[in-house]
Structures are given as structure tokens and as C-alpha cells.
Design an enzyme around this catalytic site. Structure first.
Site, PDB file in Angstrom:
ATOM      1  N   ILE A   1      16.955  10.642 -21.946  1.00  0.00           N
ATOM      2  CA  ILE A   1      15.783  11.274 -22.569  1.00  0.00           C
ATOM      3  C   ILE A   1      14.512  10.815 -21.843  1.00  0.00           C
ATOM      4  O   ILE A   1      13.721  10.036 -22.378  1.00  0.00           O
ATOM      5  CB  ILE A   1      15.695  10.963 -24.081  1.00  0.00           C
ATOM      6  N   PRO A   2      14.315  11.290 -20.604  1.00  0.00           N
ATOM      7  CA  PRO A   2      13.066  10.956 -19.934  1.00  0.00           C
ATOM      8  C   PRO A   2      11.890  11.605 -20.668  1.00  0.00           C
ATOM      9  O   PRO A   2      12.062  12.636 -21.332  1.00  0.00           O
ATOM     10  CB  PRO A   2      13.250  11.530 -18.529  1.00  0.00           C
ATOM     11  N   HIS A   3      10.722  11.004 -20.542  1.00  0.00           N
ATOM     12  CA  HIS A   3       9.567  11.523 -21.266  1.00  0.00           C
ATOM     13  C   HIS A   3       8.272  10.999 -20.666  1.00  0.00           C
ATOM     14  O   HIS A   3       8.276  10.012 -19.935  1.00  0.00           O
ATOM     15  CB  HIS A   3       9.632  11.151 -22.751  1.00  0.00           C
ATOM     16  N   ALA A   4       7.201  11.686 -21.005  1.00  0.00           N
ATOM     17  CA  ALA A   4       5.872  11.234 -20.603  1.00  0.00           C
ATOM     18  C   ALA A   4       4.855  11.747 -21.606  1.00  0.00           C
ATOM     19  O   ALA A   4       4.968  12.855 -22.109  1.00  0.00           O
ATOM     20  CB  ALA A   4       5.525  11.732 -19.207  1.00  0.00           C
TER      21      ALA A   4
END
Length: 128
Positions: A65-68
Site C-alpha cells: 500500500i504505497p502512498h503519499a
């Protein structure tokens, strides 16, 4: 806000192929661009990669779950990619990621990305 409210068919690839974490992130960012939720794809990608440098978002059991959280996000969004052959995402359990979610969160005080991470985690832990 429900997770389904953030899903857009333009932000989904249910049969993706990626050779490594960087290529997977490139494809996920491209999906997010398709949704119209970000104004600057390069800056958004830079923020996603900066978050990855703090620690992998490959949470294990085939999920990443990559995120920014950044000002280039116009509206919260979720991109989804299924990689049947798996992607080496430096996951905590050493397994490849086959289900990848990319969270785009605007840079606001309400920390939407944390809410989404929690909701996704609850859904993914539910065996049914």
C-alpha cells in the site's frame, strides 16, 4: 468516506505485470494520473518514493500500500493493481506483492491516508 467512493475504473489494472518496485510504482502513478486526482505526476511519484525510503509499504501476505500525502493531490484517490506473478516490493514477510493499492491524499490536516490505510487493513484482514 468509503473506499468504494475512491475507486475509479480508470485507476485499476487487474492483470498487471511489473518487474520490481519502481516499475510497479510507475504503473500505479500512471493509473492515478488516469483518475485525474493529481496535478503533477513527477512530484507525486517523488513523494511516494520518499515515503518508501522511510520504510517499505509492502505489508506482507501479498499486499503493498504505497502512498503519499502532498499538495499535488487535487482529490483523495485510490489506484489498484493486481499483479498475478507478484512484484518484489521489499515486503516485511519477504513475499511478493500481488495486490497493490496506491493512496493519493491531499496535504490537509485530516490525514485521509491514515484513515484509508486503516480501512484497507481491516478489509484485508477479513477472511470472508
Amino acid at each position: 468516506m468509503r473506499i468504494t467512493d475512491l475507486l475509479n475504473p480508470k485507476g485499476m489494472d487487474l492483470n498487471a505485470e511489473a518487474h520490481g518496485k519502481n516499475e510497479a510504482i510507475d504503473k500505479l502513478v500512471a493509473l492515478m494520473v488516469n483518475t485525474g486526482n493529481i496535478s503533477d505526476p513527477e512530484e507525486y511519484k517523488r513523494c511516494v518514493l520518499a515515503r518508501e525510503e522511510q520504510g517499505t509499504t509492502g505489508i506482507g501476505e501479498g499486499v503493498a500500500i504505497p502512498h503519499a500525502k502532498t499538495s499535488v493531490v487535487k482529490e483523495a484517490g485510490l489506484a489498484v493493481m493486481v499483479a498475478p506473478d507478484g512484484v518484489d516490493f521489499d515486503s516485511l514477510d519477504g513475499e511478493t506483492a500481488k495486490l497493490l493499492f496506491l493512496i493519493a491524499a491531499p496535504d490537509t490536516e485530516d490525514n485521509i491516508h491514515l484513515d484509508l490505510l486503516g480501512r484497507l487493513s481491516v478489509l484485508l484482514m477479513d477472511d470472508s
